[in-house]
Design a protein around this motif. Structure first.
Motif, PDB file in Angstrom:
ATOM      1  N   THR A  69     -33.265 -24.120 -26.393  1.00 28.32           N
ATOM      2  CA  THR A  69     -33.039 -23.317 -25.197  1.00 28.32           C
ATOM      3  C   THR A  69     -32.867 -24.249 -24.006  1.00 28.32           C
ATOM      4  OG1 THR A  69     -34.379 -21.495 -26.064  1.00 28.32           O
ATOM      5  CG2 THR A  69     -33.955 -21.514 -23.686  1.00 28.32           C
ATOM      6  N   TYR A  70     -31.817 -24.007 -23.210  1.00 26.74           N
ATOM      7  CA  TYR A  70     -31.529 -24.875 -22.070  1.00 26.74           C
ATOM      8  C   TYR A  70     -31.666 -24.086 -20.773  1.00 26.74           C
ATOM      9  CZ  TYR A  70     -29.197 -27.355 -25.890  1.00 26.74           C
ATOM     10  OH  TYR A  70     -28.902 -27.956 -27.088  1.00 26.74           O
ATOM     11  N   ILE A  71     -32.395 -24.651 -19.841  1.00 26.03           N
ATOM     12  CA  ILE A  71     -32.488 -24.079 -18.497  1.00 26.03           C
ATOM     13  C   ILE A  71     -31.914 -25.144 -17.562  1.00 26.03           C
ATOM     14  CG2 ILE A  71     -34.011 -23.215 -16.689  1.00 26.03           C
ATOM     15  CD1 ILE A  71     -35.914 -22.324 -18.926  1.00 26.03           C
ATOM     16  N   ILE A  72     -30.763 -24.832 -16.974  1.00 28.71           N
ATOM     17  CA  ILE A  72     -29.988 -25.832 -16.231  1.00 28.71           C
ATOM     18  C   ILE A  72     -29.803 -25.376 -14.791  1.00 28.71           C
ATOM     19  CG2 ILE A  72     -27.757 -27.013 -16.089  1.00 28.71           C
ATOM     20  CD1 ILE A  72     -27.476 -26.581 -19.116  1.00 28.71           C
ATOM     21  N   SER A  73     -30.117 -26.253 -13.849  1.00 29.30           N
ATOM     22  CA  SER A  73     -29.791 -25.992 -12.443  1.00 29.30           C
ATOM     23  C   SER A  73     -28.526 -26.776 -12.100  1.00 29.30           C
ATOM     24  CB  SER A  73     -30.944 -26.425 -11.526  1.00 29.30           C
ATOM     25  OG  SER A  73     -31.132 -27.832 -11.582  1.00 29.30           O
ATOM     26  N   THR A  74     -27.634 -26.151 -11.370  1.00 25.11           N
ATOM     27  CA  THR A  74     -26.357 -26.808 -11.086  1.00 25.11           C
ATOM     28  C   THR A  74     -25.766 -26.315  -9.775  1.00 25.11           C
ATOM     29  OG1 THR A  74     -24.132 -27.232 -11.948  1.00 25.11           O
ATOM     30  CG2 THR A  74     -25.060 -25.072 -12.383  1.00 25.11           C
ATOM     31  N   HIS A  75     -24.987 -27.191  -9.153  1.00 22.68           N
ATOM     32  CA  HIS A  75     -24.164 -26.807  -8.011  1.00 22.68           C
ATOM     33  C   HIS A  75     -22.689 -26.925  -8.370  1.00 22.68           C
ATOM     34  CE1 HIS A  75     -27.966 -27.835  -5.880  1.00 22.68           C
ATOM     35  NE2 HIS A  75     -27.584 -26.853  -5.084  1.00 22.68           N
ATOM     36  N   SER A  76     -22.388 -27.047  -9.659  1.00 23.22           N
ATOM     37  CA  SER A  76     -21.026 -27.304 -10.099  1.00 23.22           C
ATOM     38  C   SER A  76     -20.269 -26.007 -10.364  1.00 23.22           C
ATOM     39  CB  SER A  76     -21.036 -28.159 -11.372  1.00 23.22           C
ATOM     40  OG  SER A  76     -19.740 -28.222 -11.940  1.00 23.22           O
ATOM     41  N   ASN A  77     -19.199 -25.780  -9.625  1.00 21.89           N
ATOM     42  CA  ASN A  77     -18.355 -24.619  -9.899  1.00 21.89           C
ATOM     43  C   ASN A  77     -17.638 -24.769 -11.233  1.00 21.89           C
ATOM     44  OD1 ASN A  77     -17.027 -26.751  -8.549  1.00 21.89           O
ATOM     45  ND2 ASN A  77     -15.301 -25.455  -8.048  1.00 21.89           N
ATOM     46  N   HIS A  78     -17.464 -26.014 -11.703  1.00 28.23           N
ATOM     47  CA  HIS A  78     -16.832 -26.222 -13.007  1.00 28.23           C
ATOM     48  C   HIS A  78     -17.723 -25.696 -14.134  1.00 28.23           C
ATOM     49  CE1 HIS A  78     -13.670 -28.529 -11.170  1.00 28.23           C
ATOM     50  NE2 HIS A  78     -14.535 -29.347 -10.635  1.00 28.23           N
ATOM     51  N   PHE A  79     -19.043 -25.886 -14.014  1.00 27.99           N
ATOM     52  CA  PHE A  79     -19.961 -25.343 -15.020  1.00 27.99           C
ATOM     53  C   PHE A  79     -19.865 -23.819 -15.066  1.00 27.99           C
ATOM     54  CE2 PHE A  79     -22.634 -29.232 -15.581  1.00 27.99           C
ATOM     55  CZ  PHE A  79     -22.656 -29.193 -16.964  1.00 27.99           C
ATOM     56  N   LEU A  80     -19.765 -23.207 -13.895  1.00 33.01           N
ATOM     57  CA  LEU A  80     -19.646 -21.747 -13.853  1.00 33.01           C
ATOM     58  C   LEU A  80     -18.358 -21.295 -14.524  1.00 33.01           C
ATOM     59  CD1 LEU A  80     -20.842 -21.054 -10.205  1.00 33.01           C
ATOM     60  CD2 LEU A  80     -22.130 -20.737 -12.318  1.00 33.01           C
ATOM     61  N   ASP A  81     -17.291 -22.037 -14.300  1.00 31.15           N
ATOM     62  CA  ASP A  81     -16.016 -21.726 -14.935  1.00 31.15           C
ATOM     63  C   ASP A  81     -16.142 -21.779 -16.455  1.00 31.15           C
ATOM     64  OD1 ASP A  81     -13.298 -21.275 -15.296  1.00 31.15           O
ATOM     65  OD2 ASP A  81     -12.799 -23.399 -15.169  1.00 31.15           O
ATOM     66  N   LEU A  82     -16.840 -22.794 -16.960  1.00 28.55           N
ATOM     67  CA  LEU A  82     -16.981 -22.971 -18.405  1.00 28.55           C
ATOM     68  C   LEU A  82     -17.818 -21.867 -19.041  1.00 28.55           C
ATOM     69  CD1 LEU A  82     -17.592 -26.833 -18.471  1.00 28.55           C
ATOM     70  CD2 LEU A  82     -15.489 -25.637 -19.018  1.00 28.55           C
ATOM     71  N   THR A  83     -18.778 -21.324 -18.282  1.00 26.09           N
ATOM     72  CA  THR A  83     -19.639 -20.284 -18.860  1.00 26.09           C
ATOM     73  C   THR A  83     -18.886 -18.993 -19.127  1.00 26.09           C
ATOM     74  OG1 THR A  83     -20.341 -19.475 -16.673  1.00 26.09           O
ATOM     75  CG2 THR A  83     -21.686 -21.204 -17.693  1.00 26.09           C
ATOM     76  N   LEU A  84     -17.697 -18.817 -18.528  1.00 31.83           N
ATOM     77  CA  LEU A  84     -16.909 -17.610 -18.773  1.00 31.83           C
ATOM     78  C   LEU A  84     -16.557 -17.460 -20.245  1.00 31.83           C
ATOM     79  CD1 LEU A  84     -14.429 -17.794 -15.756  1.00 31.83           C
ATOM     80  CD2 LEU A  84     -16.224 -16.107 -16.065  1.00 31.83           C
ATOM     81  N   GLU A  85     -16.477 -18.594 -20.951  1.00 31.27           N
ATOM     82  CA  GLU A  85     -16.074 -18.569 -22.349  1.00 31.27           C
ATOM     83  C   GLU A  85     -17.254 -18.375 -23.295  1.00 31.27           C
ATOM     84  OE1 GLU A  85     -14.041 -22.216 -22.996  1.00 31.27           O
ATOM     85  OE2 GLU A  85     -12.671 -21.949 -21.315  1.00 31.27           O
ATOM     86  N   LYS A  86     -18.478 -18.355 -22.763  1.00 31.57           N
ATOM     87  CA  LYS A  86     -19.665 -18.308 -23.616  1.00 31.57           C
ATOM     88  C   LYS A  86     -20.334 -16.939 -23.533  1.00 31.57           C
ATOM     89  CE  LYS A  86     -18.822 -22.688 -24.135  1.00 31.57           C
ATOM     90  NZ  LYS A  86     -18.074 -23.138 -25.325  1.00 31.57           N
ATOM     91  N   ASP A  87     -20.781 -16.446 -24.685  1.00 31.82           N
ATOM     92  CA  ASP A  87     -21.443 -15.138 -24.733  1.00 31.82           C
ATOM     93  C   ASP A  87     -22.966 -15.250 -24.701  1.00 31.82           C
ATOM     94  OD1 ASP A  87     -19.016 -13.736 -24.932  1.00 31.82           O
ATOM     95  OD2 ASP A  87     -18.930 -14.109 -27.092  1.00 31.82           O
ATOM     96  N   ASN A  88     -23.483 -16.469 -24.798  1.00 28.63           N
ATOM     97  CA  ASN A  88     -24.937 -16.645 -24.882  1.00 28.63           C
ATOM     98  C   ASN A  88     -25.495 -17.380 -23.673  1.00 28.63           C
ATOM     99  OD1 ASN A  88     -23.687 -19.024 -25.487  1.00 28.63           O
ATOM    100  ND2 ASN A  88     -25.005 -19.573 -27.208  1.00 28.63           N
ATOM    101  N   VAL A  89     -24.894 -17.113 -22.489  1.00 32.55           N
ATOM    102  CA  VAL A  89     -25.316 -17.779 -21.255  1.00 32.55           C
ATOM    103  C   VAL A  89     -25.671 -16.725 -20.218  1.00 32.55           C
ATOM    104  CG1 VAL A  89     -24.647 -19.323 -19.381  1.00 32.55           C
ATOM    105  CG2 VAL A  89     -23.846 -19.778 -21.702  1.00 32.55           C
ATOM    106  N   SER A  90     -26.818 -16.896 -19.568  1.00 38.43           N
ATOM    107  CA  SER A  90     -27.194 -16.056 -18.435  1.00 38.43           C
ATOM    108  C   SER A  90     -27.145 -16.906 -17.169  1.00 38.43           C
ATOM    109  CB  SER A  90     -28.608 -15.488 -18.612  1.00 38.43           C
ATOM    110  OG  SER A  90     -28.641 -14.584 -19.695  1.00 38.43           O
ATOM    111  N   ILE A  91     -26.654 -16.320 -16.089  1.00 38.06           N
ATOM    112  CA  ILE A  91     -26.515 -17.051 -14.832  1.00 38.06           C
ATOM    113  C   ILE A  91     -27.402 -16.393 -13.769  1.00 38.06           C
ATOM    114  CG2 ILE A  91     -24.913 -17.891 -13.074  1.00 38.06           C
ATOM    115  CD1 ILE A  91     -22.668 -17.474 -15.101  1.00 38.06           C
ATOM    116  N   TYR A  92     -28.184 -17.205 -13.084  1.00 46.26           N
ATOM    117  CA  TYR A  92     -29.040 -16.717 -12.002  1.00 46.26           C
ATOM    118  C   TYR A  92     -28.717 -17.490 -10.726  1.00 46.26           C
ATOM    119  CZ  TYR A  92     -31.888 -14.382 -15.544  1.00 46.26           C
ATOM    120  OH  TYR A  92     -32.324 -13.577 -16.570  1.00 46.26           O
TER     121      TYR A  92
END
Length: 383
Positions: A69-92
């Motif tokens: 399980t990964y809990i990641i803090s980020t300011h990267s808009n690229h990471f947010l873009d990549l999460t669009l393709e994943k079904d097992n990611v929650s964004i807060y």
């Protein structure tokens, strides 16, 4: 003989590779069911490296076995873009409240949907950076959109079933999105990036399509446009544009996209336009008549005509059961003379719901070529 690649020491590698190795080492060495708390993994990683990192932790078979399980803090808009393709990611999102003197800082914590543009504002980036589909498919209207969706679904299912090496599952509004330009309104869009001086004034009254999407596949019916006509010249101009990220596909083999439908497709969908009372009483007879009518008339023979001409022949062949016409009135004008097909949208929806097999669809060389062209454009736009 293949040349052996030179091995380098870690400190001789670039900052991005070093950062990626350091990130991944502990993850690969972790015990099963471990939790990882990672603060801003994008540091020293360019967008390509960020994609590589996320793909590894999300899809690497060895890591998936560990159930990490990964809990990641980020300011990267690229990471947010990549999460669009994943079904097992929650964004807060964590947004600071207005500070109160003498009290600890407080945050509003919100679970945000993937593609929620509001989070971009908190990061201070423009929404042009992410949450846009990789490319757009421009169609004249909703009917064309449904047909392309039906053809693509059938083709992708076929590639997946046959484990084709070119296969890639596609997601609408992520890998591609549809844009309906409403027929002749296409003349109000500008697709060229370079224009002559005498065209500069014209731009003020036109929409720069490249600003809407820089990767465009444009589909247009020929409508049997006569050589030299305004529409023919407009279509020729679109086809003449030579750019890697723009393709204009003019369906010249048929009058409209409905004319692509083969007899096998009509056999699946025509029953939806038959009298419902007759279907309740004598469905077997209705089906038998549809098969008989389609054996007498081939839609391929009407490719250059309005679809109503073909349906008029089918209508007369289906005839009546008792005093009731088997086929409902589905085109404007008297039954004695074909007219404009009324239910274009409904027809496309029935085709989309029919779950057609690619083995049947590819019997039409036009459907086969169109679908393969659209699929290739989408795949190329992702690379």
């Amino acid at each position: 003989m293949r040349e052996k690649k030179k091995t380098r020491k870690l400190h001789d590698l670039g900052d991005g590779i070093q950062a990626l190795i350091i990130l991944m080492y502990k993850i690969f060495m972790a015990e099963d069911n471990s939790f990882f708390f990672i603060d801003e993994p994008e540091l020293n990683l360019h967008p390509g490296m960020q994609r590589l990192f996320l793909e590894q932790i999300a899809t690497n078979p060895e890591l998936l076995k560990k159930k990490l399980t990964y809990i990641i803090s980020t300011h990267s808009n690229h990471f947010l873009d990549l999460t669009l393709e994943k079904d097992n990611v929650s964004i807060y999102s964590f947004v600071p409240k207005q500070s109160v003197k003498g009290k600890d800082n407080q945050f509003i914590i919100k679970n945000v949907n993937r593609g929620d543009n509001e989070i971009l504002k908190h990061l201070g980036v423009n929404n042009s950076s992410v949450f846009l589909a990789n490319c757009s498919i421009w169609v004249e209207g909703v009917s064309d959109r449904n047909y392309i969706k039906a053809f693509l679904k059938s083709y992708i299912d076929y590639l997946a079933k046959n484990e084709d090496k070119e296969y890639k599952s596609l997601k609408e509004d992520i890998d591609y999105a549809f844009f309906e330009y409403a027929g002749s309104n296409i003349e109000h869009y500008l697709f060229e990036e370079e224009i002559s001086e005498d065209e500069e004034n014209k731009i003020e009254s036109e929409i720069n399509a490249i600003a809407l999407s820089n990767k465009i596949f444009l589909l247009a019916d020929s409508d049997n446009a006569e050589e030299g006509s305004a529409k023919a010249k407009r279509l020729e101009k679109l086809e003449a544009i030579k750019k890697n990220d723009f393709t204009a596909k003019i369906i010249r083999e048929v009058r409209e996209i409905e004319n692509l439908l083969t007899n096998d497709i009509w056999k699946e969908v025509l029953i939806n336009f038959c009298n419902k009372k007759l279907l309740k009483k004598d469905k077997a007879e209705v089906i038998s008549r549809i098969e008989k009518a389609l054996s007498k008339f081939n839609s391929d023979d009407f490719k250059g005509d309005y679809i109503g001409k073909f349906l008029n022949k089918i209508d007369k062949s289906l005839d009546k059961i008792g005093e009731t016409n088997v086929l409902n009135k589905i085109y404007e004008g008297k039954r004695a003379a074909f007219g404009t097909f009324i239910y274009k949208r409904e027809l496309s929806e029935y085709v989309l719901k029919a779950d057609l097999k690619w083995e049947d669809l590819q019997e039409s060389k036009e459907i086969k070529q169109l679908t393969e062209d659209v699929y290739k454009f989408i795949i190329d736009s992702m690379n």
